[in-house]
Design an enzyme around this catalytic site. Structure first.
Site, short mmCIF file in Angstrom:
data_model
loop_
_atom_site.label_atom_id
_atom_site.label_comp_id
_atom_site.label_asym_id
_atom_site.label_seq_id
_atom_site.Cartn_x
_atom_site.Cartn_y
_atom_site.Cartn_z
N GLY A 12 0.82 -1.20 0.00
CA GLY A 12 0.00 0.00 0.00
C GLY A 12 0.86 1.25 0.00
O GLY A 12 1.72 1.42 0.87
N GLY A 14 -0.56 4.36 0.04
CA GLY A 14 -1.45 5.46 0.43
C GLY A 14 -0.78 6.25 1.56
O GLY A 14 0.45 6.28 1.68
N PHE A 15 -1.60 6.85 2.41
CA PHE A 15 -1.03 7.70 3.47
C PHE A 15 -0.15 6.92 4.43
O PHE A 15 0.94 7.35 4.79
CB PHE A 15 -2.16 8.39 4.25
N GLY A 16 -0.62 5.73 4.85
CA GLY A 16 0.15 4.95 5.83
C GLY A 16 1.41 4.35 5.21
O GLY A 16 2.51 4.48 5.77
N VAL A 80 -1.49 -7.45 -4.10
CA VAL A 80 -1.20 -8.51 -3.13
C VAL A 80 -2.50 -9.27 -2.86
O VAL A 80 -3.54 -8.68 -2.61
CB VAL A 80 -0.61 -7.90 -1.84
N GLU A 176 -19.26 17.46 1.71
CA GLU A 176 -18.35 18.20 0.83
C GLU A 176 -18.79 18.07 -0.63
O GLU A 176 -18.77 19.03 -1.40
CB GLU A 176 -16.91 17.69 1.02
N ASP A 305 -6.36 2.68 7.75
CA ASP A 305 -7.78 2.33 7.73
C ASP A 305 -8.06 0.86 7.94
O ASP A 305 -9.18 0.47 8.26
CB ASP A 305 -8.39 2.71 6.37
N ALA A 320 -6.70 10.31 7.49
CA ALA A 320 -5.35 10.34 6.94
C ALA A 320 -4.28 10.52 8.02
O ALA A 320 -3.21 9.89 7.97
CB ALA A 320 -5.26 11.45 5.90
C1 LIG Z 1 -13.57 10.49 -0.53
C2 LIG Z 1 -12.74 10.46 0.71
C3 LIG Z 1 -12.53 11.64 1.42
C4 LIG Z 1 -11.75 11.61 2.57
N1 LIG Z 1 -11.54 12.80 3.23
C5 LIG Z 1 -10.72 12.82 4.30
C6 LIG Z 1 -10.41 14.05 4.96
O1 LIG Z 1 -10.90 15.11 4.57
N2 LIG Z 1 -9.54 14.00 6.01
C7 LIG Z 1 -8.99 12.82 6.43
O2 LIG Z 1 -8.18 12.84 7.35
N3 LIG Z 1 -9.27 11.66 5.85
C8 LIG Z 1 -10.13 11.62 4.80
N4 LIG Z 1 -10.41 10.45 4.18
C9 LIG Z 1 -9.88 9.20 4.76
C10 LIG Z 1 -8.43 9.01 4.38
O3 LIG Z 1 -8.25 9.19 2.99
C11 LIG Z 1 -8.02 7.60 4.81
O4 LIG Z 1 -8.18 7.51 6.20
C12 LIG Z 1 -6.57 7.32 4.45
O5 LIG Z 1 -6.42 7.34 3.04
C13 LIG Z 1 -6.13 5.97 5.01
O6 LIG Z 1 -4.82 5.74 4.64
P1 LIG Z 1 -4.31 4.24 4.39
O7 LIG Z 1 -2.86 4.34 4.11
O8 LIG Z 1 -4.79 3.36 5.46
O9 LIG Z 1 -5.09 3.79 3.08
P2 LIG Z 1 -5.11 4.43 1.63
O10 LIG Z 1 -4.64 5.84 1.66
O11 LIG Z 1 -6.47 4.14 1.10
O12 LIG Z 1 -4.03 3.58 0.84
C14 LIG Z 1 -4.19 2.22 0.61
C15 LIG Z 1 -3.30 1.86 -0.56
O13 LIG Z 1 -3.20 0.45 -0.62
C16 LIG Z 1 -3.33 0.04 -1.96
N5 LIG Z 1 -3.85 -1.33 -1.90
C17 LIG Z 1 -4.99 -1.75 -1.34
N6 LIG Z 1 -5.11 -3.07 -1.43
C18 LIG Z 1 -4.01 -3.50 -2.08
C19 LIG Z 1 -3.54 -4.79 -2.49
N7 LIG Z 1 -4.25 -5.88 -2.24
N8 LIG Z 1 -2.37 -4.87 -3.15
C20 LIG Z 1 -1.64 -3.76 -3.43
N9 LIG Z 1 -2.04 -2.52 -3.06
C21 LIG Z 1 -3.19 -2.40 -2.39
C22 LIG Z 1 -4.28 1.04 -2.59
O14 LIG Z 1 -4.12 1.09 -4.00
C23 LIG Z 1 -3.86 2.32 -1.90
O15 LIG Z 1 -2.86 3.01 -2.61
C24 LIG Z 1 -11.18 10.43 3.03
C25 LIG Z 1 -11.40 9.23 2.31
C26 LIG Z 1 -12.16 9.25 1.17
C27 LIG Z 1 -12.39 7.98 0.38
#
Ligand SMILES: Cc1cc2nc3c(=O)[nH]c(=O)nc-3n(C[C@H](O)[C@H](O)[C@H](O)COP(=O)(O)OP(=O)(O)OC[C@H]3O[C@@H](n4cnc5c(N)ncnc54)[C@H](O)[C@@H]3O)c2cc1C
Length: 441
Positions: A12, A14-16, A80, A176, A305, A320
Site C-alpha cells: 500500500g 497510500g497515506f500509511g 497482493v 463536501e 484504515d 489520513a
Molecule cells: C472520498 C474520501 C474523502 C476523505 N476525506 C478525508 C479528509 O478530509 N480528512 C482525512 O483525514 N481523511 C479523509 N479520508 C480518509 C483518508 O483518505 C483515509 O483515512 C486514508 O487514506 C487511510 O490511509 P491508508 O494508508 O490506510 O489507506 P489508503 O490511503 O487508502 O491507501 C491504501 C493503498 O493500498 C493500496 N492497496 C490496497 N489493497 C491492495 C492490495 N491488495 N495490493 C496492493 N495494493 C493495495 C491502494 O491502492 C492504496 O494506494 C477520506 C477518504 C475518502 C475515500
C-alpha cells in the site's frame, strides 16, 4: 532468506504506506513497496475531481517518483492477494504473473479500505462510491452527462429526473460533495445551457443519522446544515435508503427519481485480517498491539484504515492523520530494531483536528476546544490540504487552480472522458509463478 540484509515489504502506497516507506529511507535494509495503483492518491480531494473542480493529475502522484531519491526502496506495481505468515511471504499478482511469492523479514500492511454497502452490494451497480481516481472520473462523467442528456431531451418531465442528484451519506465526504455540486450547478454551469436551467437541479443528501457531519460537535453540524440549506441542498436525515435502482432511490417509503446516485456512506477495510487469519473488530479491521504489530507476530505491522486500535477507550478514526502517524511510527520502530536500539514507547495518536468544507469559502473546523465555521475555517482548510499534498508540483497546481476558480468560477476539468476497455494483452494474467524474489533482490 539468503541475503543478510533485511527486506521490509510495505503493501500500500497510500497515506500509511508512504509514511512508512519515508521513515525507512535511511534504514540499512531493502524496502519493497507494492501497490496495485502506480500513484499515491490524496483522497480528501477526490470529491473535487468528481465535481470538476480539479483534474485527476492534480491530486495524485506516481509513487515511484515520490520515492525516487530513496536508493534502498523499490516500487512494484502489483496486487497482493495473500500472506503466508509461516513462510513469511506475500503473494503478488503483477502485470502478467499471478500469485508470485515475495519474502519478507518485516511486513507493513497499509491496504486501506473500500466501499461498504452495509450488506446491500446490489446498490453498487446504481450508486458508485468515491474511493479511487477512476470512481471520481466516472462520477464526474455521470454528472456532466446528465446535463448533456437533459439539454438534448425535449420532454420537460424527464429534465427533473435527469437533474436530480442524490448523495447517500452525510458524513464529511457526502457534505463536501453536496456543497461542491451545488456550487457547480448554481455557479459554473448556470449560463451554459439553453433548454434546461442548471440552477434548478435538485441535490438531495440522505442519511439515517440525526445530523450531518456526525463526528463533529453539534454546533458545527448545525452550521454545516445551515450552509447546505443556503446552497439549496435538500437534507433528509433520520432515514436510510430502503432501495436504489436505475430509476432512483426509495427513502422512508418515498421514491426520489434520479439518474445520478452517489454512495458516500460506508467503508469496509481491506481483507488484510483474512490474509493474516488475525483477530478483527466488527468492521473487519485487524486488531493490533499498542506498537501496531499483529498479536503473536512482532514482524508484521498493520496501519491506517485497515487497522483497529483503541486509544483512551475509543477506536481511532479512519482518517489520513492516523494512517500517516502510524506508518511513520511502524517505519521508525523497524529501523530501531535493525539498529539494535531499545523499543519505542507505544503508539499514541496526536489529533490535530477535523475539517470539512461546505461549498465556496465556507468550512467547519474542530481542533481540541476550538470550534470554527466560515471563511477563516475555509482558509485553514485550504492551507492544511495544500500542505499535505504529496509534492510541491501538486501544491502549486492546486493552489493556482483554486485561486482561478475562486475568482472566475471556471473549473479545472469538465471533460466527459469515456475510457476504452483495456486491451486484452494488458489485462491477461497468465499463471506464470516465478519467484519474484529474484527481481526484488
Ligand atoms: C472520498 C474520501 C474523502 C476523505 N476525506 C478525508 C479528509 O478530509 N480528512 C482525512 O483525514 N481523511 C479523509 N479520508 C480518509 C483518508 O483518505 C483515509 O483515512 C486514508 O487514506 C487511510 O490511509 P491508508 O494508508 O490506510 O489507506 P489508503 O490511503 O487508502 O491507501 C491504501 C493503498 O493500498 C493500496 N492497496 C490496497 N489493497 C491492495 C492490495 N491488495 N495490493 C496492493 N495494493 C493495495 C491502494 O491502492 C492504496 O494506494 C477520506 C477518504 C475518502 C475515500
Amino acid at each position: 532468506m539468503a541475503d543478510s540484509i533485511a527486506r521490509i515489504v510495505i503493501v500500500g502506497g497510500g497515506f500509511g504506506g508512504l509514511a512508512a516507506a519515508k521513515a525507512l529511507g535511511r534504514a540499512d535494509a531493502d524496502v519493497v513497496l507494492i501497490d496495485r495503483q502506480n500513484h499515491h492518491l490524496f483522497q480528501p480531494l477526490l470529491y473535487q475531481v468528481a465535481t470538476s473542480a480539479l483534474s485527476p493529475g492534480q491530486i495524485a502522484s506516481p509513487i515511484r517518483g515520490l520515492l525516487k531519491k530513496q536508493k534502498n526502496t523499490m516500487v512494484i506495481l502489483g496486487d497482493v492477494t495473500g500472506v503466508d505468515v509461516d513462510r513469511r511471504c506475500v503473494f503478488v499478482d503483477s502485470v502478467d504473473r499471478a500469485g508470485v511469492p515475495l519474502g519478507y523479514d518485516y511486513l507493513i500492511l497499509a491496504t486501506g479500505a473500500s466501499h461498504s454497502y452495509f450488506g446491500h452490494d446490489q446498490f453498487g451497480r446504481f450508486a458508485p462510491g468515491l474511493k479511487s481516481l477512476a470512481d471520481a472520473v466516472s462520477i464526474r462523467n455521470r454528472i456532466l452527462r446528465a446535463f448533456e442528456q437533459a439539454e438534448a431531451e425535449e420532454d420537460p418531465q424527464r429534465h427533473r429526473d435527469l437533474l436530480t442528484f442524490v448523495l447517500v451519506g452525510a458524513g464529511p465526504t457526502g457534505v463536501e460533495m453536496a456543497g461542491a455540486l451545488a456550487v457547480l450547478v448554481r455557479g459554473t454551469l448556470r449560463s451554459e445551457f439553453r433548454r434546461v436551467d442548471p440552477t434548478s437541479a435538485r441535490i438531495v443528501l440522505v442519511d439515517m443519522a440525526p445530523r450531518v457531519l456526525g463526528p463533529f460537535a453539534e454546533s458545527l453540524s448545525a452550521a454545516a446544515k445551515a450552509r447546505l440549506d443556503q446552497l439549496g441542498v435538500e437534507v433528509r436525515l433520520g432515514h436510510g435508503v430502503d432501495g436504489i435502482d436505475a430509476d432512483g432511490v426509495v427513502v422512508a417509503g418515498e421514491r426520489i427519481a434520479s439518474k445520478t446516485v452517489v454512495w458516500t456512506a460506508g467503508v469496509a477495510p481491506s481483507p488484510a485480517g483474512k490474509w493474516l487469519k488475525a483477530g478483527t473488530d466488527r468492521a473487519g479491521r485487524v486488531r493490533i498491539e499498542p506498537d501496531l504489530s499483529v498479536p503473536g507476530h512482532p514482524e508484521i505491522f498493520v496501519v491506517g484504515d485497515t487497522a483497529s486500535l483503541d486509544q483512551d477507550g475509543h477506536p481511532l478514526p479512519g482518517v489520513a492523520q492516523v494512517a500517516m502517524q502510524q506508518g511513520r511510527y511502524a517505519g521508525k520502530l523497524i529501523r530501531r530494531r535493525l539498529e539494535g536500539k531499545p523499543a519505542s514507547a507505544p503508539f499514541r495518536y496526536f489529533d490535530k483536528g477535523n475539517m470539512a468544507v461546505v461549498g465556496k469559502g465556507f468550512a467547519v473546523l474542530q481542533s481540541g476546544r476550538l470550534r470554527l465555521s466560515g471563511f477563516i475555517a475555509w482558509m485553514a482548510w485550504a492551507a492544511v490540504h495544500l500542505q499535505f499534498l504529496a509534492n510541491s508540483n501538486l501544491r502549486v497546481a492546486v493552489f493556482v487552480q483554486w485561486v482561478w476558480t475562486y475568482l472566475t468560477g471556471q473549473r479545472g476539468s469538465r471533460l466527459i472522458v469515456n475510457h476504452h476497455p483495456p486491451a486484452s494483452e494488458d489485462v491477461g494474467t497468465t499463471a506464470r509463478s516465478n519467484e519474484m524474489d529474484r527481481r526484488a533482490s
